[in-house]
Motif scaffolding. Structure first.
Motif: not given
Length: 242
Positions: A75-79, A89-93, A113-114
């Motif tokens: 739920s933290e992530f878009p989509g 899940i993108e653009n994380y370090a 789908f992820l």
């Protein structure tokens, strides 16, 4: 005259060995080295320039390690998890978290789908960069940089996973499959890993295409074997000229 001919033969043999060794080192550094079980579709590619493929850290948002076990974790992530609107899940370090065994760990099987893309995972020490385990969800891992882990990407008992265009450096194992099938491993770079790409005998019907392994320990072992064979040839030539 016999001694002169013998010395010339030895000189020519040494020149041949040195030349072939350099040529072999040049080409084998760029070749695909993969343990390939039966029933998998494997196509190698070469031409990797390590000077042009460095891990670059840029414009990432710092994030703690990510564990996906339930829909609540997503739920933290878009989509919404559909094919048209996957979770992203993108653009994380994710760096330096050596107190956990993973950077990103997906162990949830409910056919969603992820997409995991454009992330940097580093300085994980003895741990795993990305673990995908016990899932048949459609997960795509693309364009991520993973550096300094025990395993870069580990797929265990999973299917329908796509790994595409990831760069994995300085890991004990770059990409490792265990008991997994029907996965697509394409256009990934494994640089300076002890083992670049591996799959156990129970991992079948996977597709490996255009992956590159460079500067692994296996490369140097092959170089050593070739040099030993060339030395045996030299010894045989010397015996023949006596």
């Amino acid at each position: 005259m016999k001694r002169i001919a013998k010395n010339k033969s030895i000189s020519l043999a040494l020149t041949l060995i040195i030349s072939l060794s350099f040529l072999f080192c040049y080409f084998v550094e760029k070749e695909e080295l993969t343990f390939q079980p039966s029933q998998n579709n494997f196509t190698p590619i070469s031409h990797f320039n390590s000077n042009e493929n460095k891990v670059i850290k840029h414009s990432y948002t710092p994030h703690e390690p990510i564990l996906i076990e339930t829909y609540h974790d997503l739920s933290e992530f878009p989509g919404s998890g559909t094919e048209a609107d996957p979770y992203i899940i993108e653009n994380y370090a994710i760096t330096g978290f050596i107190y956990v065994n993973y950077g990103i760990w997906i162990t949830f099987d409910d056919l969603f789908f992820l997409v995991i893309r454009n992330c940097y995972l580093g300085d994980g020490g003895p741990n795993n960069g990305i673990i995908i385990e016990n899932t048949h969800s459609k997960i795509t891992v693309t364009n991520n940089s993973i550096n300094d882990y025990h395993r870069g990407i580990y797929i265990h008992s999973s299917a329908y996973i796509t790994l595409d265009s990831n760069t994995i450096t300085d890991c004990d194992s770059g990409v490792e499959l265990r008991n997994s099938y029907a996965n697509n491993i394409t256009s990934n770079i494994m640089h300076n890993c002890n083992i670049g790409l591996s799959a156990n005998i129970d991992s079948t019907y996977n597709t490996f295409f255009s992956n590159i392994v460079s500067n692994s320990i296996l490369v140097y072992l092959l170089i050593l074997v070739v040099i030993m064979l060339l030395l045996l040839i030299l010894f045989a030539i010397v015996r023949l000229t006596e």
